[in-house]
Design a protein around this motif. Structure first.
Motif, PDB file in Angstrom:
ATOM      1  N   ALA A  30     -11.034  -0.619 -11.855  1.00 13.56           N
ATOM      2  CA  ALA A  30     -11.012  -1.735 -12.809  1.00 13.56           C
ATOM      3  C   ALA A  30     -10.402  -2.985 -12.173  1.00 13.56           C
ATOM      4  O   ALA A  30     -10.902  -4.102 -12.366  1.00 13.56           O
ATOM      5  CB  ALA A  30     -10.245  -1.341 -14.069  1.00 13.56           C
ATOM      6  N   ILE A  31      -9.334  -2.813 -11.419  1.00 14.02           N
ATOM      7  CA  ILE A  31      -8.682  -3.949 -10.744  1.00 14.02           C
ATOM      8  C   ILE A  31      -9.631  -4.549  -9.719  1.00 14.02           C
ATOM      9  O   ILE A  31      -9.803  -5.779  -9.664  1.00 14.02           O
ATOM     10  CB  ILE A  31      -7.360  -3.509 -10.077  1.00 14.02           C
ATOM     11  N   ALA A  32     -10.264  -3.710  -8.909  1.00 12.36           N
ATOM     12  CA  ALA A  32     -11.202  -4.205  -7.896  1.00 12.36           C
ATOM     13  C   ALA A  32     -12.360  -4.944  -8.545  1.00 12.36           C
ATOM     14  O   ALA A  32     -12.750  -6.028  -8.089  1.00 12.36           O
ATOM     15  CB  ALA A  32     -11.720  -3.044  -7.038  1.00 12.36           C
ATOM     16  N   HIS A  33     -12.892  -4.394  -9.620  1.00  8.94           N
ATOM     17  CA  HIS A  33     -14.003  -5.047 -10.333  1.00  8.94           C
ATOM     18  C   HIS A  33     -13.569  -6.430 -10.825  1.00  8.94           C
ATOM     19  O   HIS A  33     -14.301  -7.411 -10.677  1.00  8.94           O
ATOM     20  CB  HIS A  33     -14.467  -4.166 -11.494  1.00  8.94           C
ATOM     21  N   TRP A  34     -12.373  -6.507 -11.381  1.00  4.73           N
ATOM     22  CA  TRP A  34     -11.872  -7.787 -11.873  1.00  4.73           C
ATOM     23  C   TRP A  34     -11.692  -8.775 -10.714  1.00  4.73           C
ATOM     24  O   TRP A  34     -12.136  -9.923 -10.788  1.00  4.73           O
ATOM     25  CB  TRP A  34     -10.547  -7.588 -12.618  1.00  4.73           C
ATOM     26  N   LEU A  35     -11.057  -8.334  -9.638  1.00  4.02           N
ATOM     27  CA  LEU A  35     -10.840  -9.211  -8.484  1.00  4.02           C
ATOM     28  C   LEU A  35     -12.159  -9.717  -7.910  1.00  4.02           C
ATOM     29  O   LEU A  35     -12.263 -10.877  -7.492  1.00  4.02           O
ATOM     30  CB  LEU A  35     -10.050  -8.488  -7.390  1.00  4.02           C
ATOM     31  N   LEU A  36     -13.176  -8.874  -7.886  1.00  7.03           N
ATOM     32  CA  LEU A  36     -14.471  -9.266  -7.327  1.00  7.03           C
ATOM     33  C   LEU A  36     -15.119 -10.399  -8.120  1.00  7.03           C
ATOM     34  O   LEU A  36     -16.025 -11.060  -7.620  1.00  7.03           O
ATOM     35  CB  LEU A  36     -15.413  -8.067  -7.235  1.00  7.03           C
ATOM     36  N   PRO A  97       1.622  -8.848  -9.285  1.00  2.00           N
ATOM     37  CA  PRO A  97       1.044  -8.548  -7.972  1.00  2.00           C
ATOM     38  C   PRO A  97       1.404  -9.559  -6.886  1.00  2.00           C
ATOM     39  O   PRO A  97       1.396 -10.771  -7.114  1.00  2.00           O
ATOM     40  CB  PRO A  97      -0.462  -8.556  -8.236  1.00  2.00           C
ATOM     41  N   VAL A  98       1.708  -9.009  -5.703  1.00  2.00           N
ATOM     42  CA  VAL A  98       2.072  -9.822  -4.544  1.00  2.00           C
ATOM     43  C   VAL A  98       1.399  -9.228  -3.308  1.00  2.00           C
ATOM     44  O   VAL A  98       1.467  -8.017  -3.090  1.00  2.00           O
ATOM     45  CB  VAL A  98       3.601  -9.860  -4.323  1.00  2.00           C
ATOM     46  N   ILE A  99       0.785 -10.083  -2.518  1.00  3.82           N
ATOM     47  CA  ILE A  99       0.168  -9.683  -1.253  1.00  3.82           C
ATOM     48  C   ILE A  99       1.091 -10.108  -0.122  1.00  3.82           C
ATOM     49  O   ILE A  99       1.578 -11.242  -0.103  1.00  3.82           O
ATOM     50  CB  ILE A  99      -1.208 -10.354  -1.084  1.00  3.82           C
ATOM     51  N   ALA A 100       1.331  -9.197   0.814  1.00  2.00           N
ATOM     52  CA  ALA A 100       2.077  -9.526   2.040  1.00  2.00           C
ATOM     53  C   ALA A 100       1.059  -9.612   3.164  1.00  2.00           C
ATOM     54  O   ALA A 100       0.166  -8.781   3.274  1.00  2.00           O
ATOM     55  CB  ALA A 100       3.102  -8.450   2.350  1.00  2.00           C
ATOM     56  N   PRO A 157      -6.179  -4.984 -14.389  1.00  2.00           N
ATOM     57  CA  PRO A 157      -6.947  -6.227 -14.277  1.00  2.00           C
ATOM     58  C   PRO A 157      -6.258  -7.361 -15.032  1.00  2.00           C
ATOM     59  O   PRO A 157      -5.711  -7.147 -16.114  1.00  2.00           O
ATOM     60  CB  PRO A 157      -8.286  -5.884 -14.939  1.00  2.00           C
ATOM     61  N   ALA A 158      -6.273  -8.532 -14.447  1.00  2.00           N
ATOM     62  CA  ALA A 158      -5.747  -9.756 -15.063  1.00  2.00           C
ATOM     63  C   ALA A 158      -4.239  -9.741 -15.292  1.00  2.00           C
ATOM     64  O   ALA A 158      -3.721 -10.623 -15.960  1.00  2.00           O
ATOM     65  CB  ALA A 158      -6.483 -10.073 -16.369  1.00  2.00           C
TER      66      ALA A 158
END
Length: 184
Positions: A30-36, A97-100, A157-158
């Protein structure tokens, strides 16, 4: 997505009325679908993630990101250990969420797309609309050399960081860094 309740005796998911459990794999999907939804080319992005590579997503539609220098993030933790730093970030940003990336020299807190209109924190840049952000595959949640990873993985998601939390963290981090022995 269908929510399922887990059968306590078998551990298998089944439709039913008790407590609702979303399996990790379903959550990541679900998260990947939202990010896409932010991908300039969904097919290319899916392929890149399937190759365990980062893909580039556009800021401004679903989310944007605040770029935070790694040195001030690590000053707050008082540690270089990525797992400790990641826990500090998760707590300070309430699990947002945080990306390093780039060997942990930069962190990107994902925030609502409207954040850039009001952002006034010079020590951490809010990415402008349509900026491409390198995003690791959902599920890459631990430091592994120089590959980007989710220092704080998205919970759903979101679900984003609150801009006020990010601003407060950045200001506190800057003060800690100035008072610390961390490199300048």
């Amino acid at each position: 997505m269908t929510e399922r309740a887990a059968d306590e005796s078998t551990g298998r998911a089944s439709a039913g009325s008790g407590p609702q459990i979303v399996m990790q794999q379903e959550r990541e999907l679900a998260i990947a679908h939202w990010l896409l939804g932010a991908a300039p080319d969904v097919t290319q992005s899916r392929w890149e993630w399937a190759q365990d590579s980062e893909t580039f997503l556009r800021c401004g539609g679903l989310f944007t990101a605040v770029r935070i220098p790694g040195v001030i993030v690590r000053a707050v933790a008082g540690e270089q250990d990525p797992s400790v730093v990641d826990r500090v970030l998760a707590e300070a940003l309430d699990g947002g969420p945080v990306i390093a990336t780039y060997g942990r020299n930069l962190y990107y807190a994902l925030v609502p797309p409207s954040t850039g209109r009001h952002w006034q924190e010079p020590s951490a840049e809010c990415l402008v609309n349509r900026t491409l952000l390198g995003v690791p595959p959902v599920g890459r949640n631990t430091y592994n050399g120089g590959k980007p990873y989710w220092a704080v993985p998205p919970d759903g998601p979101a679900e984003l960081c609150m801009p006020e939390d990010v601003k407060r963290f950045v200001r506190y981090a800057l003060l800690r860094w100035q008072d610390s022995e961390f490199p300048r």
